[in-house]
Design a protein around this motif. Structure first.
Motif, short mmCIF file in Angstrom:
data_model
loop_
_atom_site.label_atom_id
_atom_site.label_comp_id
_atom_site.label_asym_id
_atom_site.label_seq_id
_atom_site.Cartn_x
_atom_site.Cartn_y
_atom_site.Cartn_z
N VAL A 268 0.87 -1.19 0.00
CA VAL A 268 0.00 0.00 0.00
C VAL A 268 0.90 1.23 0.00
CG1 VAL A 268 -1.76 1.28 1.29
CG2 VAL A 268 -1.78 -1.24 1.32
N PRO A 269 0.79 2.10 -1.01
CA PRO A 269 -0.25 2.20 -2.03
C PRO A 269 0.16 1.64 -3.39
CG PRO A 269 0.97 4.23 -2.00
CD PRO A 269 1.63 3.34 -1.00
N GLN A 270 1.32 1.00 -3.49
CA GLN A 270 1.81 0.58 -4.80
C GLN A 270 0.84 -0.36 -5.51
OE1 GLN A 270 3.47 0.63 -2.01
NE2 GLN A 270 5.53 1.51 -2.26
N ALA A 271 0.22 -1.29 -4.75
CA ALA A 271 -0.72 -2.23 -5.35
C ALA A 271 -2.17 -1.80 -5.14
CB ALA A 271 -0.51 -3.63 -4.77
N ILE A 272 -2.45 -1.30 -3.96
CA ILE A 272 -3.81 -0.87 -3.62
C ILE A 272 -3.75 0.42 -2.81
CG2 ILE A 272 -5.91 -1.44 -2.34
CD1 ILE A 272 -5.48 -4.34 -2.87
N SER A 273 -4.57 1.38 -3.21
CA SER A 273 -4.72 2.61 -2.42
C SER A 273 -5.87 2.43 -1.43
CB SER A 273 -5.02 3.81 -3.33
OG SER A 273 -3.87 4.18 -4.07
N ILE A 274 -5.70 2.98 -0.23
CA ILE A 274 -6.72 2.85 0.82
C ILE A 274 -6.94 4.22 1.47
CG2 ILE A 274 -7.26 1.82 3.08
CD1 ILE A 274 -5.64 -0.64 2.19
N THR A 275 -8.20 4.56 1.68
CA THR A 275 -8.53 5.84 2.33
C THR A 275 -9.41 5.60 3.55
OG1 THR A 275 -10.52 6.22 1.01
CG2 THR A 275 -8.44 7.06 0.13
N GLY A 276 -9.35 6.55 4.49
CA GLY A 276 -10.19 6.51 5.68
C GLY A 276 -11.13 7.70 5.73
N PHE A 277 -11.64 7.96 6.94
CA PHE A 277 -12.56 9.08 7.15
C PHE A 277 -12.54 9.40 8.64
CE2 PHE A 277 -16.19 11.75 7.24
CZ PHE A 277 -16.63 11.99 5.95
N ASP A 278 -12.31 10.65 9.00
CA ASP A 278 -12.34 11.20 10.37
C ASP A 278 -11.01 11.83 10.78
OD1 ASP A 278 -15.02 10.52 10.95
OD2 ASP A 278 -14.42 8.52 11.60
N ASP A 279 -9.89 11.28 10.32
CA ASP A 279 -8.55 11.75 10.70
C ASP A 279 -8.33 11.61 12.20
OD1 ASP A 279 -5.97 12.60 10.20
OD2 ASP A 279 -6.45 14.70 10.46
N MET A 280 -8.40 10.36 12.67
CA MET A 280 -8.02 10.07 14.05
C MET A 280 -6.54 10.37 14.24
SD MET A 280 -9.90 6.37 14.42
CE MET A 280 -9.14 6.07 16.00
N ILE A 285 0.24 8.63 12.09
CA ILE A 285 1.44 7.89 12.52
C ILE A 285 1.42 6.44 12.03
CG2 ILE A 285 1.83 9.36 14.51
CD1 ILE A 285 0.53 7.27 16.26
N LEU A 286 0.33 6.06 11.37
CA LEU A 286 0.28 4.74 10.75
C LEU A 286 1.36 4.65 9.68
CD1 LEU A 286 -1.56 2.10 10.54
CD2 LEU A 286 -2.65 3.25 8.60
N GLU A 287 1.90 3.46 9.46
CA GLU A 287 2.88 3.24 8.40
C GLU A 287 2.27 2.36 7.33
OE1 GLU A 287 5.79 4.45 7.79
OE2 GLU A 287 6.11 5.57 9.65
N ARG A 330 -2.20 11.62 2.26
CA ARG A 330 -0.95 11.13 2.85
C ARG A 330 -0.39 10.00 2.00
NH1 ARG A 330 -3.89 11.63 8.11
NH2 ARG A 330 -3.33 13.66 9.04
N ASP A 331 0.08 8.95 2.65
CA ASP A 331 0.90 7.97 1.94
C ASP A 331 0.18 6.68 1.54
OD1 ASP A 331 2.99 9.75 2.33
OD2 ASP A 331 3.57 8.81 4.23
N THR A 332 -1.10 6.52 1.83
CA THR A 332 -1.79 5.28 1.47
C THR A 332 -2.46 5.35 0.12
OG1 THR A 332 -3.75 5.99 2.70
CG2 THR A 332 -2.19 4.53 3.86
N THR A 333 -2.27 6.46 -0.60
CA THR A 333 -2.88 6.58 -1.92
C THR A 333 -1.84 6.99 -2.95
OG1 THR A 333 -3.56 8.85 -1.32
CG2 THR A 333 -5.20 7.11 -1.13
N ALA A 334 -2.00 6.47 -4.17
CA ALA A 334 -1.13 6.77 -5.30
C ALA A 334 -1.85 6.34 -6.56
CB ALA A 334 0.20 6.02 -5.16
N PRO A 335 -1.39 6.75 -7.74
CA PRO A 335 -2.01 6.27 -8.98
C PRO A 335 -1.99 4.74 -9.02
CG PRO A 335 -0.57 8.13 -9.42
CD PRO A 335 -0.33 7.75 -7.99
#
Length: 337
Positions: A268-280, A285-287, A330-335
């Motif tokens: 992640v994110p090279q193979a799959i992009s992942i998004t959340g909601f709320d910004d805890m 600090i997640l990697e 941030r870093d969990t999303t990319a093309p």
């Protein structure tokens, strides 16, 4: 020797004011100057004076308490917003009573009755969807109330919140803008949760407008915990054609999805992009750090306090207060690969 309990008149004499001024000062009446309030509070502390709450409530026809009914107590976001609500109420001399309905709107009516029986002056609710019996009860009693965390599109009910549908659509459009066409979504459980339903509807509408399909097989409802999210992500990963982007209805679900990908050596994110909601707090600090929607939790709580207190006092207040949310990339999303 037993100390004789101080009376209001004793506080008035020590502070050099009349009895009525002491009453107004201890009730946080805005007509009392800061200097007078300080003298009265100092005198009350020195004498150990404690106002008789029941007597004050009878005189004022108010208990200076506000009730808040949450869907669950097991949610850090609700806790932060509720803490801000409590602090703002406390600053105005009010106490907050909490209750929970566990995403059961019928039970919410029962819980509301319990708070009303305890004499609350107003009630703060979460979300826009509630049983008609609840609104009927509040209207019959002319009890002030306020919806939070969502906007009432019918304009029938006062609310402080944000547009969950538009915020989720913004996430979907961002992912489509960077090239994604194969989507999936891990949604919260829809039943009894208008926020979860609006976020799913927002994603569907945004993708549909761009000619992108979100088939039912790629939508998974999950309880808001990491284990349920990992299980939902497992189901999405075994499909014959994997999504390149997974939109999650909150950060806990997104964290579970990221952990499952890491457990299966899927980058992640090279193979799959992942998004959340709320910004805890943990989202940054997640990697890798989580792309998400930032919700103004503290502002929501403070605004809710001001609006419900205005309604309790019979003052005019904006029927709808819409708060802004931000997309935090941030870093969990990319093309897509």
């Amino acid at each position: 020797m037993t100390r004789v309990a101080a009376k209001l008149i004793d506080v008035a004499r020590l502070a050099g004011v009349c009895n009525a001024t002491v009453s107004r000062a201890l009730a946080r009446d805005p007509s009392v100057s800061a200097g007078t309030l300080a003298r009265v509070e100092a005198a009350a502390r020195e004498l150990g004076y404690v106002p008789h709450g029941a007597a004050s409530a009878l005189r004022a026809q108010r208990t200076r308490t506000v009730g808040a009914i949450l869907p669950t107590l097991d949610n850090m976001l609700y806790a932060k917003a509720t803490h801000a609500l409590q602090k703002a109420l406390d600053a105005n001399g009010y106490v907050l009573l909490l209750a929970c309905h566990d995403f059961d709107l019928k039970n919410e009516v029962k819980v509301a009755r319990s708070l009303i029986e305890r004499g609350v002056d107003g009630i703060v609710l979460i979300g826009a969807e509630h049983d008609d019996a609840l609104f009927g009860l509040l209207d019959d009693l002319a009890l002030p109330y306020l919806l939070t965390w969502a906007l009432d599109t019918t304009a029938r009910h006062p609310c402080v919140g944000f547009d969950n549908r538009a915020a989720a659509a913004r996430v979907a459009n961002y992912l489509a803008d960077i090239g994604h066409r194969e989507f999936a979504m891990i949604s919260g459980v829809i039943d009894g949760n208008d926020r979860a339903r609006d976020r799913l509807d927002g994603v569907r509408a945004a993708l549909s407008a761009r000619g992108i399909d979100l088939p039912a097989a790629r939508i998974r409802e999950a309880a808001y915990n990491v284990a349920a999210a990992r299980n939902a992500m497992q189901q999405l990963l075994v499909a014959s054609k994997r999504p390149t982007a997974v939109i999650c209805a909150n950060d806990v679900l997104a964290m579970g999805a990221v952990l499952e990908c890491q457990a299966q050596s899927i980058k992640v994110p090279q193979a799959i992009s992942i998004t959340g909601f709320d910004d805890m707090e943990a989202a940054s600090i997640l990697e890798p750090a989580l792309t998400t929607v930032r919700v103004p939790m503290h502002e929501l709580g403070r605004e809710a306090a001001q609006r419900i207190l205005a309604r309790v006092a019979g003052r005019s207040a904006a029927p709808v207060t819409e708060l802004a949310v931000d997309l935090i990339v941030r870093d969990t999303t990319a093309p897509p690969p």
